[in-house]
Write a protein that holds these residues in place. Sequence first.
Motif, PDB file in Angstrom:
ATOM      1  N   CYS A   1     -36.657 -16.167  40.142  1.00 14.65           N
ATOM      2  CA  CYS A   1     -35.884 -15.311  41.045  1.00 14.65           C
ATOM      3  C   CYS A   1     -36.855 -14.301  41.632  1.00 14.65           C
ATOM      4  CB  CYS A   1     -34.766 -14.608  40.281  1.00 14.65           C
ATOM      5  SG  CYS A   1     -33.847 -13.428  41.284  1.00 14.65           S
ATOM      6  N   ASP A   2     -37.125 -14.415  42.903  1.00 10.56           N
ATOM      7  CA  ASP A   2     -38.073 -13.535  43.590  1.00 10.56           C
ATOM      8  C   ASP A   2     -39.425 -13.488  42.881  1.00 10.56           C
ATOM      9  OD1 ASP A   2     -36.214 -12.939  45.552  1.00 10.56           O
ATOM     10  OD2 ASP A   2     -35.417 -11.211  44.461  1.00 10.56           O
ATOM     11  N   GLY A   3     -39.889 -14.635  42.398  1.00 11.31           N
ATOM     12  CA  GLY A   3     -41.189 -14.733  41.769  1.00 11.31           C
ATOM     13  C   GLY A   3     -41.211 -14.406  40.292  1.00 11.31           C
TER      14      GLY A   3
ATOM     15  N   ARG B   1     -30.113 -10.970  44.901  1.00 10.26           N
ATOM     16  CA  ARG B   1     -31.039 -10.768  46.011  1.00 10.26           C
ATOM     17  C   ARG B   1     -30.470  -9.743  46.980  1.00 10.26           C
ATOM     18  NH1 ARG B   1     -32.052 -16.708  45.752  1.00 10.26           N
ATOM     19  NH2 ARG B   1     -34.129 -16.868  44.849  1.00 10.26           N
ATOM     20  N   ALA B   2     -31.353  -9.235  47.839  1.00 13.47           N
ATOM     21  CA  ALA B   2     -30.925  -8.305  48.883  1.00 13.47           C
ATOM     22  C   ALA B   2     -29.910  -9.018  49.766  1.00 13.47           C
ATOM     23  CB  ALA B   2     -32.112  -7.842  49.706  1.00 13.47           C
ATOM     24  N   GLY B   3     -28.892  -8.340  50.163  1.00 17.43           N
ATOM     25  CA  GLY B   3     -27.845  -8.945  50.971  1.00 17.43           C
ATOM     26  C   GLY B   3     -26.640  -9.333  50.130  1.00 17.43           C
ATOM     27  N   GLY B   4     -26.724  -9.095  48.825  1.00 15.14           N
ATOM     28  CA  GLY B   4     -25.574  -9.328  47.963  1.00 15.14           C
ATOM     29  C   GLY B   4     -25.458 -10.719  47.374  1.00 15.14           C
ATOM     30  N   GLU B   5     -26.382 -11.621  47.670  1.00 14.38           N
ATOM     31  CA  GLU B   5     -26.302 -12.977  47.111  1.00 14.38           C
ATOM     32  C   GLU B   5     -26.711 -12.935  45.650  1.00 14.38           C
ATOM     33  OE1 GLU B   5     -28.049 -17.437  47.938  1.00 14.38           O
ATOM     34  OE2 GLU B   5     -29.207 -15.706  48.566  1.00 14.38           O
ATOM     35  N   SER B   6     -25.884 -13.495  44.779  1.00 10.22           N
ATOM     36  CA  SER B   6     -26.237 -13.586  43.367  1.00 10.22           C
ATOM     37  C   SER B   6     -25.987 -15.007  42.884  1.00 10.22           C
ATOM     38  CB  SER B   6     -25.437 -12.582  42.544  1.00 10.22           C
ATOM     39  OG  SER B   6     -24.063 -12.851  42.639  1.00 10.22           O
ATOM     40  N   LEU B   7     -26.972 -15.527  42.175  1.00 13.10           N
ATOM     41  CA  LEU B   7     -26.893 -16.891  41.671  1.00 13.10           C
ATOM     42  C   LEU B   7     -27.198 -16.894  40.178  1.00 13.10           C
ATOM     43  CD1 LEU B   7     -28.919 -18.716  44.476  1.00 13.10           C
ATOM     44  CD2 LEU B   7     -26.455 -18.764  44.164  1.00 13.10           C
TER      45      LEU B   7
ATOM     46  N   GLU C   1     -29.589 -21.487  40.403  1.00 16.34           N
ATOM     47  CA  GLU C   1     -30.980 -21.380  40.852  1.00 16.34           C
ATOM     48  C   GLU C   1     -31.745 -22.652  40.502  1.00 16.34           C
ATOM     49  OE1 GLU C   1     -33.446 -19.526  42.813  1.00 16.34           O
ATOM     50  OE2 GLU C   1     -31.606 -18.423  42.954  1.00 16.34           O
ATOM     51  N   LYS C   2     -31.459 -23.222  39.326  1.00 17.41           N
ATOM     52  CA  LYS C   2     -32.127 -24.455  38.907  1.00 17.41           C
ATOM     53  C   LYS C   2     -31.750 -25.615  39.831  1.00 17.41           C
ATOM     54  CE  LYS C   2     -33.230 -27.087  34.826  1.00 17.41           C
ATOM     55  NZ  LYS C   2     -33.353 -27.031  33.401  1.00 17.41           N
ATOM     56  N   LYS C   3     -30.467 -25.706  40.214  1.00 19.70           N
ATOM     57  CA  LYS C   3     -30.023 -26.749  41.150  1.00 19.70           C
ATOM     58  C   LYS C   3     -30.692 -26.569  42.515  1.00 19.70           C
ATOM     59  CE  LYS C   3     -25.513 -27.385  39.045  1.00 19.70           C
ATOM     60  NZ  LYS C   3     -24.070 -27.117  39.178  1.00 19.70           N
ATOM     61  N   LYS C   4     -30.809 -25.314  42.940  1.00 23.92           N
ATOM     62  CA  LYS C   4     -31.447 -25.014  44.223  1.00 23.92           C
ATOM     63  C   LYS C   4     -32.923 -25.418  44.195  1.00 23.92           C
ATOM     64  CE  LYS C   4     -32.115 -21.101  47.325  1.00 23.92           C
ATOM     65  NZ  LYS C   4     -31.962 -19.655  47.466  1.00 23.92           N
ATOM     66  N   GLU C   5     -33.610 -25.134  43.094  1.00 23.58           N
ATOM     67  CA  GLU C   5     -35.017 -25.535  42.948  1.00 23.58           C
ATOM     68  C   GLU C   5     -35.156 -27.054  42.963  1.00 23.58           C
ATOM     69  OE1 GLU C   5     -38.060 -23.837  42.226  1.00 23.58           O
ATOM     70  OE2 GLU C   5     -37.140 -21.916  42.712  1.00 23.58           O
ATOM     71  N   ALA C   6     -34.238 -27.751  42.269  1.00 27.66           N
ATOM     72  CA  ALA C   6     -34.295 -29.216  42.221  1.00 27.66           C
ATOM     73  C   ALA C   6     -34.067 -29.817  43.607  1.00 27.66           C
ATOM     74  CB  ALA C   6     -33.262 -29.746  41.235  1.00 27.66           C
ATOM     75  N   ARG C   7     -33.148 -29.224  44.371  1.00 25.34           N
ATOM     76  CA  ARG C   7     -32.889 -29.698  45.738  1.00 25.34           C
ATOM     77  C   ARG C   7     -34.114 -29.474  46.615  1.00 25.34           C
ATOM     78  NH1 ARG C   7     -28.008 -28.023  45.871  1.00 25.34           N
ATOM     79  NH2 ARG C   7     -28.507 -25.871  46.344  1.00 25.34           N
ATOM     80  N   GLY C   8     -34.760 -28.313  46.466  1.00 28.15           N
ATOM     81  CA  GLY C   8     -35.979 -28.033  47.230  1.00 28.15           C
ATOM     82  C   GLY C   8     -37.102 -28.987  46.875  1.00 28.15           C
ATOM     83  N   GLU C   9     -37.186 -29.345  45.600  1.00 25.03           N
ATOM     84  CA  GLU C   9     -38.209 -30.292  45.162  1.00 25.03           C
ATOM     85  C   GLU C   9     -37.963 -31.666  45.780  1.00 25.03           C
ATOM     86  OE1 GLU C   9     -40.298 -31.680  40.983  1.00 25.03           O
ATOM     87  OE2 GLU C   9     -38.423 -30.570  40.925  1.00 25.03           O
ATOM     88  N   LEU C  10     -36.723 -32.091  45.799  1.00 24.66           N
ATOM     89  CA  LEU C  10     -36.370 -33.381  46.388  1.00 24.66           C
ATOM     90  C   LEU C  10     -36.689 -33.408  47.885  1.00 24.66           C
ATOM     91  CD1 LEU C  10     -35.062 -36.161  45.952  1.00 24.66           C
ATOM     92  CD2 LEU C  10     -32.873 -35.092  46.486  1.00 24.66           C
ATOM     93  N   VAL C  11     -36.355 -32.330  48.580  1.00 25.28           N
ATOM     94  CA  VAL C  11     -36.643 -32.251  50.021  1.00 25.28           C
ATOM     95  C   VAL C  11     -38.151 -32.248  50.264  1.00 25.28           C
ATOM     96  CG1 VAL C  11     -36.437 -30.763  52.057  1.00 25.28           C
ATOM     97  CG2 VAL C  11     -34.458 -31.146  50.599  1.00 25.28           C
ATOM     98  N   GLY C  12     -38.906 -31.580  49.396  1.00 26.67           N
ATOM     99  CA  GLY C  12     -40.363 -31.569  49.535  1.00 26.67           C
ATOM    100  C   GLY C  12     -40.960 -32.959  49.384  1.00 26.67           C
ATOM    101  N   TYR C  13     -40.487 -33.714  48.384  1.00 28.35           N
ATOM    102  CA  TYR C  13     -40.975 -35.078  48.205  1.00 28.35           C
ATOM    103  C   TYR C  13     -40.551 -35.978  49.369  1.00 28.35           C
ATOM    104  CZ  TYR C  13     -42.688 -34.177  43.502  1.00 28.35           C
ATOM    105  OH  TYR C  13     -43.385 -33.701  42.434  1.00 28.35           O
ATOM    106  N   ALA C  14     -39.362 -35.770  49.891  1.00 33.03           N
ATOM    107  CA  ALA C  14     -38.926 -36.530  51.065  1.00 33.03           C
ATOM    108  C   ALA C  14     -39.840 -36.222  52.258  1.00 33.03           C
ATOM    109  CB  ALA C  14     -37.478 -36.213  51.408  1.00 33.03           C
ATOM    110  N   GLY C  15     -40.270 -34.973  52.374  1.00 33.10           N
ATOM    111  CA  GLY C  15     -41.202 -34.592  53.431  1.00 33.10           C
ATOM    112  C   GLY C  15     -42.531 -35.306  53.306  1.00 33.10           C
TER     113      GLY C  15
END
Length: 100
Positions: free
Chosen positions: A39-41, A52-58, A63-77
């Motif tokens: 979370c923010d490093g 996070r700033a803006g009121g978003e809380s996970l 956060e783990k699901k979000k990281e896994a989705r980002g990893e999948l998109v990176g490999y697709a790239g």
Amino acid sequence: MRSSGRPWLRVLGWVLFIVGMAMFFINAEALMNGDAVECDGRPMRPGQWCVRAGGESLSYDDEKKKEARGELVGYAGVGLGALGVVVFISEGITTRRGNR
């Protein structure tokens, strides 16, 4: 030297390469982190919340699901970028064979 008559192949190769590399670099942090959840490093542990700033809380799990989705998109790239390179190479081969 004449062209292959398929300029759209060269355009397709560039588009695939650029989109693929953009997908990779936008999600590179998720690819390099491995299984770490941050979370923010800062590392997170189960049960923690990321606010996070803006009121978003996970939660940690979100956060783990979000990281896994980002990893999948990176490999697709990476795959799209490689496909773009293959299109460049094949277009070059067909152009050379057409010039014989």
